[in-house]
Write a protein that holds these residues in place. Structure first.
Motif, mmCIF file in Angstrom:
data_model
loop_
_atom_site.group_PDB
_atom_site.id
_atom_site.type_symbol
_atom_site.label_atom_id
_atom_site.label_comp_id
_atom_site.label_asym_id
_atom_site.label_seq_id
_atom_site.Cartn_x
_atom_site.Cartn_y
_atom_site.Cartn_z
ATOM 1 N N UNK A 46 0.842 -1.210 0.000
ATOM 2 C CA UNK A 46 0.000 0.000 0.000
ATOM 3 C C UNK A 46 0.870 1.251 0.000
ATOM 4 N N UNK A 47 1.987 1.176 0.750
ATOM 5 C CA UNK A 47 2.889 2.336 0.815
ATOM 6 C C UNK A 47 3.666 2.503 -0.485
ATOM 7 N N UNK A 48 4.146 1.376 -1.060
ATOM 8 C CA UNK A 48 4.957 1.431 -2.287
ATOM 9 C C UNK A 48 4.156 1.958 -3.467
ATOM 10 N N UNK A 49 2.908 1.554 -3.550
ATOM 11 C CA UNK A 49 2.100 1.937 -4.710
ATOM 12 C C UNK A 49 1.156 3.105 -4.398
ATOM 13 N N UNK A 50 1.534 3.910 -3.350
ATOM 14 C CA UNK A 50 0.905 5.190 -3.077
ATOM 15 C C UNK A 50 -0.576 5.032 -2.807
#
Length: 723
Positions: A671-675
């Motif tokens: 979720x964090x990596x793909x914004x």
């Protein structure tokens, strides 16, 4: 049963028994002493069989349906546990295959006339005729062959799902009628009461819905069926340790726990487990130290459960020469089938047919088959100790081979694509013959021609899919020929258009050259006119002088005056001619300018077309960039969906703390990596549930008004106040 089941003494140089694990194939009746893990289930099956004289044993692929019947049910029947049937049994095992009635006839004759030799063919024809004569054919055939009045018959319709493949493969009424007749024979054999026939049917659970097309069979299944339950961890442990103990060896408890952990929810759990243990046993046995228990080193040496089967099959494949590998590929493609619903189905085939499809000899095919059913290998059936002939039926030992052997997965996919292309061609050929469609054109035609060149289809290969092979190939060849003719005609028209263009260019060039010549000629005429004008002026001056002289000498020479007048008239005529030449030169100059304007317009048109082409190229580049951006966005949304799914999945994990924590953490990282949304509820709910199970000190969870976790904060240990 073996006479000695005690473990071998320490330091023994040989084992009491051979390899106790059959591998992919089912257990046989002679191996019932090696069958563990299904205790108590055979009693349930026999209870259904005794009350209804029928039971449908249903289970997923690899659940051990056939093994349960042969090693669990049949030995109990021989013990006389069905009172009204007694202990005198004839066991008839049949499979529908691609000839349901013929296979049933063959199975019955093999039981009643096992050593009849050439007489078997006659008996099979007689039995087949009886079966086709009426729906009571099984009872009538048994009365014909039955030798004892107190004899009971157990008819095992193994791999019943093959009937649905056979029914779908036929496009005519004969195939449909034979499938219907086969089912009616089985149903009526149970319904009649003159001959004690008991029917057991084994079938994969994913085909249970297909049975609804047969009303009587559906009623039987509803009355009596047994769904094989998934084996528990203790059942699996018994299936591992039991055969090892019977084989006279010991197994490391760590290896047992590892095997049980790796099985998990794999649908092919039993065949994979049996094959891995068979390979591990052989490796341990070849080392020669029988006093040592089978351990992790032996298991890891064969590639573990995830690679053992695929690597074992590749070893057999690598033993073949180039011709053998080609025959092997054709053989396995013929023995497997992938339906429209992507369900893999075995396709038992005779050796002679396999040889014809592979364009090889039966002896060569048997050589390849023997490589894959050699001792210690159980990829193909029948077993290695049964000699093969041209009429022997070859089959995969288990469907799991189609899903696990990486090379066979590729072959199955290629064969499925080839079958789909042939089916499309066959349907198009039938519609073309009926006048409902036209010949194929690119790109379908190119795909079909590539398929034909690679597959090299034959009549014997095509008959099991659609028998109209000649019509299909004629349709493809006609499509190719018509396409070639059209292309040749287009080439002719292009050449003709090119000739016209060249002629037009020559005419335009000639006109341009002519115009240039006329322009140069007009310039010459203009220069000549100017020259003549000057000469005329000179002549006029001279004439005036002569006129004056003549006037002065008028009286002196009348003849001179007349000559002067004539000279004046001539000069006037020459002036008029010069004026006419000047007008012609001007007209020709104007024509040259008009031709130059046409050429300038054509040049301007070419520049305009060039600008339009450049604009189209810029538009295509912008469309490509837009598509790339949309694909990146779709990938991002997909990964965010995966992150959310992983977070929800981590919430559902109850016992495995590490797995729950890793799943929730990975969901948060995705979720964090793909914004993704900074306060996504499912992500933080997953972290919350994982942290709550792991119970790490110092973490605080912030929830929203709807109760969902919106943030996780960390409070250092130094600030935690303990009471």
């Amino acid at each position: 049963m073996p006479e000695n089941t005690d473990p071998i003494p320490t330091g023994s140089t040989q084992l009491a028994y051979p390899n106790p694990f059959p591998g992919l194939r089912p257990f046989t009746l002679q191996e019932s002493h090696l069958f563990f893990g299904r205790e108590g289930q055979s009693e349930e099956v026999i209870r259904h069989l005794a009350s209804k004289r029928f039971v449908a044993v249903i289970g997923s692929s690899g659940s051990g349906k056939s093994s349960l019947i042969f090693c669990g049910l049949v030995p109990v029947l021989y013990g006389g546990f069905i009172n009204e049937a007694g202990a005198n049994w004839k066991i008839i095992v049949t499979r529908p295959g691609n000839r349901p009635l013929a296979n049933l006839s063959h199975s019955m004759v093999q039981v009643y006339y096992p050593k009849a030799g050439e007489e078997q063919d006659l008996q099979e024809n007689i039995t087949l005729a009886i079966l086709r004569r009426s729906s009571m054919g099984i009872a009538e055939a048994i009365r014909t062959h039955r030798s004892s009045p107190d004899e009971s018959i157990l008819l095992i319709a193994d791999q019943f799902e093959e009937l649905f493949r056979f029914k779908r493969s036929g496009k005519d009424d004969l195939t449909f009628n034979e499938a219907e007749a086969y089912v009616n024979l089985l149903v009526q054999a149970v319904r009649q009461s003159e001959v004690p026939v008991y029917l057991v049917m084994t079938m994969r659970s994913d085909f249970i819905g297909d049975c609804s097309q047969f009303q009587e069979l559906t009623n039987l299944i509803n009355e009596s069926n047994y769904l094989i339950p998934r084996m528990t961890r203790d059942d699996m442990k018994s299936a591992v340790t039991g055969p090892v103990a019977v084989g006279g060896a010991k197994i490391d408890p760590l290896l047992v726990q590892t095997l049980l952990n790796e099985i998990g929810d794999n649908p092919d759990q039993l065949p994979i487990l049996q094959h891995s243990l068979m390979r591990t046993w052989e490796y341990w046995k070849n080392l020669g130290d029988y006093s040592r228990p089978i351990g992790m080193a032996d298991y890891e040496a064969i590639g573990k459960m995830e690679k053992a089967l695929s690597e074992h099959a590749n070893e057999a494949f690598d033993e073949l020469d180039e011709e053998g590998k080609r025959v092997c590929e054709s053989l396995f493609k013929t023995l497997t089938e992938k339906g429209a619903d992507n369900r893999g189905i075995r396709h038992p085939t005779r050796v002679e047919v396999l040889a014809e499809i592979a364009k090889s000899t039966p002896a060569r095919v048997i050589q390849v088959i023997d490589t894959f059913r050699a001792p210690g290998r159980s990829f193909l059936a029948p077993a290695h100790d049964i000699p093969l002939s041209f009429d022997s039926v070859i089959d995969l030992s288990h469907e799991s081979l189609m899903r696990i052997w990486n090379r066979l997965r590729t072959w199955v996919e290629e064969e499925s694509n080839a079958v789909q292309m042939y089916q499309r061609l066959s349907e198009a050929a039938a519609m073309y013959q009926a006048g409902k469609t036209g010949l194929w054109r690119p790109p379908d035609l190119q795909l079909a021609l590539v398929w034909k060149e690679k597959q090299k289809p034959t009549l014997i290969w095509a008959q099991r899919i659609n028998p109209a092979f000649e019509r299909t190939m004629v349709f493809l060849e006609t499509s190719e020929q018509e396409y070639i003719k059209e292309e040749e005609h287009k080439a002719y028209l292009q050449k003709r258009q090119l000739r016209r263009t060249r002629t037009f260019a020559i005419v335009l060039g000639s006109a341009a050259i002519l115009s240039l010549g006329l322009m140069l000629y007009s310039q010459v005429l203009r220069v000549e006119a100017i020259k003549q004008k000057k000469e005329a002026d000179v002549q006029r001056t001279r004439a005036e002088d002569q006129t004056k002289l003549a006037t002065e000498r008028q009286l002196e020479a009348d003849s001179s005056r007349k000559e002067a007048v004539a000279q004046s008239f001539i000069a006037k005529q020459q002036k008029e001619i010069a004026n006419s030449n000047a007008i012609i030169a001007r007209i020709r100059a104007e024509e040259a300018l008009r031709q130059k304007g046409i050429a300038d317009k054509q040049t301007q048109l070419a520049l305009t077309n060039e600008k339009i082409a450049k604009a189209n190229e810029d538009s295509a580049r912008r469309q490509t960039l837009l598509a790339t951006e949309q694909r990146i966005r779709a990938q991002r949304l997909r990964m965010l969906s995966i992150a959310q799914s992983m977070a929800v999945k981590s919430i559902q994990i109850d016992r495995d703390k590490e797995r729950k924590g890793l799943t929730a953490l990975q969901a948060f990282l995705f979720n964090q990596k793909f914004e993704g949304p900074a306060r996504q509820g499912d992500i933080y709910s997953g972290l919350y549930e994982a942290m709550k199970m792991l119970n790490p000190p110092g973490y605080n969870f912030l929830k929203g008004h709807d109760g969902a976790v919106r943030a996780v904060t960390f409070i250092p240990r130094s600030t935690i106040i303990y009471s």
